[in-house]
Design a protein around this motif. Structure first.
Motif, PDB file in Angstrom:
ATOM      1  N   THR A 291       0.810  -1.219   0.000  1.00 17.55           N
ATOM      2  CA  THR A 291       0.000   0.000   0.000  1.00 17.55           C
ATOM      3  C   THR A 291       0.843   1.269   0.000  1.00 17.55           C
ATOM      4  OG1 THR A 291      -0.206  -0.139   2.418  1.00 17.55           O
ATOM      5  CG2 THR A 291      -1.971  -1.129   1.103  1.00 17.55           C
ATOM      6  N   VAL A 292       1.969   1.285   0.691  1.00 17.38           N
ATOM      7  CA  VAL A 292       2.791   2.501   0.712  1.00 17.38           C
ATOM      8  C   VAL A 292       3.322   2.839  -0.681  1.00 17.38           C
ATOM      9  CG1 VAL A 292       4.953   3.520   1.560  1.00 17.38           C
ATOM     10  CG2 VAL A 292       3.384   2.422   3.158  1.00 17.38           C
ATOM     11  N   PRO A 293       3.954   1.898  -1.402  1.00 22.44           N
ATOM     12  CA  PRO A 293       4.374   2.234  -2.772  1.00 22.44           C
ATOM     13  C   PRO A 293       3.197   2.565  -3.686  1.00 22.44           C
ATOM     14  CG  PRO A 293       5.514   0.264  -2.013  1.00 22.44           C
ATOM     15  CD  PRO A 293       4.438   0.555  -1.017  1.00 22.44           C
ATOM     16  N   PHE A 294       2.056   1.896  -3.478  1.00 17.66           N
ATOM     17  CA  PHE A 294       0.894   2.204  -4.316  1.00 17.66           C
ATOM     18  C   PHE A 294       0.439   3.645  -4.119  1.00 17.66           C
ATOM     19  CE2 PHE A 294      -3.740   2.711  -4.467  1.00 17.66           C
ATOM     20  CZ  PHE A 294      -3.947   2.513  -5.823  1.00 17.66           C
ATOM     21  N   VAL A 339      -6.269  -4.438   9.508  1.00 17.46           N
ATOM     22  CA  VAL A 339      -5.866  -4.179   8.129  1.00 17.46           C
ATOM     23  C   VAL A 339      -6.551  -2.925   7.593  1.00 17.46           C
ATOM     24  CG1 VAL A 339      -6.035  -5.021   5.759  1.00 17.46           C
ATOM     25  CG2 VAL A 339      -5.238  -6.544   7.579  1.00 17.46           C
ATOM     26  N   VAL A 340      -7.886  -2.873   7.751  1.00 15.63           N
ATOM     27  CA  VAL A 340      -8.636  -1.707   7.265  1.00 15.63           C
ATOM     28  C   VAL A 340      -8.211  -0.451   8.012  1.00 15.63           C
ATOM     29  CG1 VAL A 340     -10.928  -0.665   7.092  1.00 15.63           C
ATOM     30  CG2 VAL A 340     -10.601  -3.083   6.532  1.00 15.63           C
ATOM     31  N   GLY A 341      -8.033  -0.592   9.325  1.00 17.36           N
ATOM     32  CA  GLY A 341      -7.610   0.552  10.122  1.00 17.36           C
ATOM     33  C   GLY A 341      -6.192   0.996   9.824  1.00 17.36           C
ATOM     34  N   GLY A 342      -5.442   0.161   9.089  1.00 17.55           N
ATOM     35  CA  GLY A 342      -4.095   0.545   8.697  1.00 17.55           C
ATOM     36  C   GLY A 342      -4.003   1.096   7.292  1.00 17.55           C
ATOM     37  N   ILE A 343      -4.826   0.583   6.372  1.00 16.41           N
ATOM     38  CA  ILE A 343      -4.721   0.985   4.969  1.00 16.41           C
ATOM     39  C   ILE A 343      -5.064   2.462   4.791  1.00 16.41           C
ATOM     40  CG2 ILE A 343      -5.796   0.738   2.699  1.00 16.41           C
ATOM     41  CD1 ILE A 343      -5.953  -2.225   3.154  1.00 16.41           C
ATOM     42  N   LEU A 344      -6.168   2.902   5.360  1.00 19.94           N
ATOM     43  CA  LEU A 344      -6.627   4.265   5.104  1.00 19.94           C
ATOM     44  C   LEU A 344      -5.682   5.321   5.680  1.00 19.94           C
ATOM     45  CD1 LEU A 344     -10.438   3.615   5.577  1.00 19.94           C
ATOM     46  CD2 LEU A 344      -9.231   4.107   3.442  1.00 19.94           C
ATOM     47  N   PRO A 345      -5.234   5.212   6.935  1.00 20.62           N
ATOM     48  CA  PRO A 345      -4.224   6.179   7.390  1.00 20.62           C
ATOM     49  C   PRO A 345      -2.910   6.068   6.623  1.00 20.62           C
ATOM     50  CG  PRO A 345      -5.262   5.082   9.262  1.00 20.62           C
ATOM     51  CD  PRO A 345      -5.681   4.338   8.037  1.00 20.62           C
ATOM     52  N   ALA A 350       1.852   7.708   3.501  1.00 15.88           N
ATOM     53  CA  ALA A 350       2.702   7.519   2.327  1.00 15.88           C
ATOM     54  C   ALA A 350       2.967   8.828   1.602  1.00 15.88           C
ATOM     55  CB  ALA A 350       2.065   6.511   1.373  1.00 15.88           C
ATOM     56  N   ALA A 351       1.972   9.697   1.541  1.00 14.72           N
ATOM     57  CA  ALA A 351       2.101  10.962   0.808  1.00 14.72           C
ATOM     58  C   ALA A 351       2.544  12.120   1.694  1.00 14.72           C
ATOM     59  CB  ALA A 351       0.770  11.301   0.133  1.00 14.72           C
ATOM     60  N   LEU A 352       2.823  11.855   2.948  1.00 18.93           N
ATOM     61  CA  LEU A 352       3.198  12.919   3.880  1.00 18.93           C
ATOM     62  C   LEU A 352       4.497  13.604   3.478  1.00 18.93           C
ATOM     63  CD1 LEU A 352       3.032  14.479   6.543  1.00 18.93           C
ATOM     64  CD2 LEU A 352       3.999  12.476   7.697  1.00 18.93           C
ATOM     65  N   GLY A 353       5.538  12.815   3.189  1.00 18.54           N
ATOM     66  CA  GLY A 353       6.823  13.392   2.840  1.00 18.54           C
ATOM     67  C   GLY A 353       6.754  14.247   1.595  1.00 18.54           C
ATOM     68  N   GLY A 354       6.050  13.761   0.566  1.00 16.97           N
ATOM     69  CA  GLY A 354       5.916  14.531  -0.659  1.00 16.97           C
ATOM     70  C   GLY A 354       5.180  15.837  -0.441  1.00 16.97           C
ATOM     71  N   THR A 355       4.138  15.792   0.371  1.00 14.49           N
ATOM     72  CA  THR A 355       3.360  17.000   0.643  1.00 14.49           C
ATOM     73  C   THR A 355       4.189  18.032   1.395  1.00 14.49           C
ATOM     74  OG1 THR A 355       1.338  15.674   0.760  1.00 14.49           O
ATOM     75  CG2 THR A 355       1.246  17.890   1.687  1.00 14.49           C
ATOM     76  N   MET A 356       4.924  17.605   2.415  1.00 15.71           N
ATOM     77  CA  MET A 356       5.708  18.543   3.215  1.00 15.71           C
ATOM     78  C   MET A 356       6.923  19.060   2.454  1.00 15.71           C
ATOM     79  SD  MET A 356       5.399  16.824   7.012  1.00 15.71           S
ATOM     80  CE  MET A 356       6.480  18.032   7.762  1.00 15.71           C
ATOM     81  N   GLN A 357       7.549  18.214   1.636  1.00 12.61           N
ATOM     82  CA  GLN A 357       8.713  18.654   0.866  1.00 12.61           C
ATOM     83  C   GLN A 357       8.346  19.755  -0.115  1.00 12.61           C
ATOM     84  OE1 GLN A 357       9.011  17.548  -2.674  1.00 12.61           O
ATOM     85  NE2 GLN A 357      10.775  18.902  -2.925  1.00 12.61           N
ATOM     86  N   GLU A 358       7.130  19.705  -0.633  1.00 13.31           N
ATOM     87  CA  GLU A 358       6.690  20.711  -1.595  1.00 13.31           C
ATOM     88  C   GLU A 358       6.528  22.098  -0.971  1.00 13.31           C
ATOM     89  OE1 GLU A 358       3.067  19.014  -2.905  1.00 13.31           O
ATOM     90  OE2 GLU A 358       3.997  17.541  -4.232  1.00 13.31           O
TER      91      GLU A 358
END
Length: 445
Positions: A291-294, A339-345, A350-358
Motif C-alpha cells: 500500500t505505501v508504494p501504491f 488491516v482496514v484501520g491501517g490501509i486508510l491512514p 505515504a504521501a506525507l513526505g511529498g506534501t511537506m517537501q513541496e
C-alpha cells in the motif's frame, strides 16, 4: 574545455539509504511500544500500582517525542548548514546505540529506580536523534529525484514504518512462541533491543555510499546557506509550518494509537491475547509493503496533498465503526479491522513526505521538515496517554479511541486542503538543482 562529472549515486542506493534510517526508527518505536505495553510498567514503575505503571510506561514513549523538537532544531540546523548526508550519519548512529543500550538495563526491585532514570535518559537520546532523521531522509530521497518521480521517492522513507513494525512484531511473536512468556519477561525482551546495534553497521554503510543531494550542493555553491535556518523558515513561511503540522498528525498519530494504545487496551480491557494482537498488527504491517508504494505511485498521478486528503476522509469514516466492532470481534474480524484501520491512514502516511517537501525552500527545508514533523510527533507521542485518560473519564466507553482517531483525521484533512492550494516552493528549488545535474556532461572544446 570544461568537464563536470555526473553524480555517482544510483537512485536505488539513495532510496535504500533514505529508507534504512526510518526503518530503524520504526523498529525502535515498535519494539519500545511493545515493551511499554507489556513489560516497562512492571519492571520499572510497579510502585505506582497497575494503572499508574501503565500510564508511566506510556509517558516514557511521550518523553522521546517531547525532546524531538530540540533534536529537530539541532540536526535541522546541521542538515541545512553541513549537508543532508553527514547529518543523517550522526542521527542513525545515536539512534542505534541508544536503542541497543535499553537492552542492557538491569531489572528487579533493587534496580527499579536506576532502571527508570536510565530508561528516561535513553529515551531522551533517542528522541533527539529521531528529531533529525525523518526530514533528512525525505530530502535525501526527493532531492536526488526528478520531478515526475519525486512524490514516489518521498513515499519510500515511509516504508520504514512497515519494515520496522513487521521486524519488531515478527520477532516478538517468534520469541513468545519460541521461548514462552516467562522467558520473555526474564530475559527475552532484551534481544530485540540488542539487535539494533549490528543494524547500525548496515545503515552507516548505505549512507556513506551516497552523494550529497544536488539541492544542497547548489545552495552551498551559491553561498545561500542560512545562518539560522530554523528561524529563517519560521520567519519566511509561518503558514507552511502550521499546514505541515496538520498534515502530519494522522500519519504519525494513527500508528501511535493503533499499535501502542490499542495493544494495551485490547489486552487489559477487551480480553484479547497478546499473540492475537501482535499477529494482527504484523499482518497489517506486511500489507503496507504494497500500500505505501501504491499510494506513492498514486501521488505521482493526482498529487501528494490529494492522497493525504483521501486517507483522512477514509479514516474519518471508519473511526467509530472500527472500535465498535473491536469490542466483540473474533480473531478473523480482528485481523480485518487492523488491516482496514491501517490501509486508510497509510494513504496519508505515504504521501506525507511529498506534501511537506513541496512546501519549503531547499535552503531551510531540513529544519522546516524536521521541526514541523517533530511538533506533530509531540502531540502524537502522548496519544496513548491521552486516550487512556479519556477512557478512564468515560468509564471505558467503546467510542473513546474513535474520538481521538476522528479528530486526527479531521485536522489532517484541513491541512491537506490548505497544502494543495499553496505554492510548491520545494519542487521549484529541486527542479532547478536537477536541471544543473542534467547539464553535467563533458562540454565541447
Amino acid at each position: 574545455m570544461t568537464t563536470t562529472s555526473a553524480p555517482r549515486t544510483s537512485t536505488s542506493r539513495v532510496a535504500a539509504a533514505a529508507t534504512v534510517g526510518t526503518a530503524l526508527e520504526s523498529y525502535d518505536f515498535y519494539t519500545y511500544s511493545y515493551f511499554a505495553a507489556f513489560f516497562a510498567g512492571p519492571f520499572f514503575f510497579s510502585a505506582l500500582g497497575s494503572t499508574g505503571a501503565l500510564l508511566a510506561s506510556f509517558a516514557t514513549i511521550g518523553i522521546a517525542f517531547v525532546v524531538r523538537p530540540i533534536g529537530a532544531v539541532l540536526f535541522g540546523h546541521l542538515g541545512d548548514r553541513m549537508g543532508r548526508r553527514r547529518t543523517l550519519i550522526v542521527t542513525i548512529t545515536l539512534m542505534g546505540v541508544a536503542t541497543g543500550v535499553v537492552g542492557l538495563l538491569p531489572t528487579g526491585e533493587g534496580w527499579a529506580m536506576f532502571g527508570a532514570v536510565a530508561l528516561v535518559l535513553l529515551r531522551i537520546v533517542q528522541g533527539l536523534s529521531l528529531g533529525g532523521e525523518w526530514g533528512g531522509a525525505v530530502l535525501l530521497a526527493t532531492e536526488h529525484a526528478d520531478a515526475r518521480r519525486r512524490p514516489f521517492f518521498a513515499s519510500l522513507p515511509q516504508l520504514g514504518s512497515p519494515i520496522g513494525s513487521v521486524a519488531a512484531g515478527g520477532l516478538m511473536l517468534a520469541m513468545f512462541f519460541g521461548i514462552g512468556p516467562e522467558a520473555m519477561a526474564a530475559w527475552g525482551w532484551r534481544i530485540p533491543f540488542l539487535l539494533a546495534i549490528p543494524l547500525i553497521a548496515v545503515s552507516l554503510y548505505l549512507r556513506w555510499s551516497v552523494d550529497e543531494t544536488p539541492v544542497f550542493k547548489a545552495i552551498a555553491a551559491r553561498g545561500e546557506r542560512e545562518r539560522n535556518p530554523v528561524w529563517a523558515a519560521i520567519r519566511t513561511q509561518p503558514a507552511a509550518f502550521g499546514v505541515a503540522i496538520l498534515v502530519a498528525l494522522l500519519g504519525i498519530g494513527s500508528y501511535s494509537l493503533m499499535n501502542t494504545y490499542t495493544m494495551g487496551y485490547g489486552v487489559t480491557q477487551l480480553g484479547y491475547d497478546e499473540m492475537q494482537l501482535l499477529t494482527a498488527a504484523t499482518i497489517g504491517g506486511l500489507l503496507q509493503f504494497v500500500t505505501v508504494p501504491f499510494f506513492g505511485w498514486l501521488a505521482t498521478r493526482i498529487g501528494s496533498a490529494r492522497v493525504v486528503a483521501l486517507g483522512a476522509v477514509g479514516t474519518l469514516l471508519i473511526a467509530f465503526p472500527i472500535y465498535w466492532l473491536l469490542g466483540s470481534a473474533t480473531f478473523a474480524v480482528l485481523v480485518v479491522l487492523m488491516v482496514v484501520g491501517g490501509i486508510l491512514p497509510t494513504a496519508s502516511w505515504a504521501a506525507l513526505g511529498g506534501t511537506m517537501q513541496e512546501l519549503f525552500r531547499g535552503r531551510h527545508a531540513y529544519s522546516a521538515l524536521s521541526v514541523a514533523y517533530a511538533l506533530a510527533a509531540v502531540v502524537s507521542g502522548f496519544i496513548p496517554f491521552l486516550t487512556d485518560a479519556l477512557g478512564v473519564a468515560s468509564g471505558g466507553a467503546w467510542w473513546h479511541p474513535g474520538i481521538v482517531l476522528a479528530a486526527l483525521s479531521a485536522l489532517t484533512l484541513v491541512g491537506a486542503i490548505a497544502a494543495q492550494r499553496m505554492r510548491h516552493l520545494g519542487d521549484e528549488d529541486a527542479d532547478a538543482a536537477q536541471a544543473v545535474v542534467e547539464d553535467r556532461v563533458p562540454a565541447p572544446a
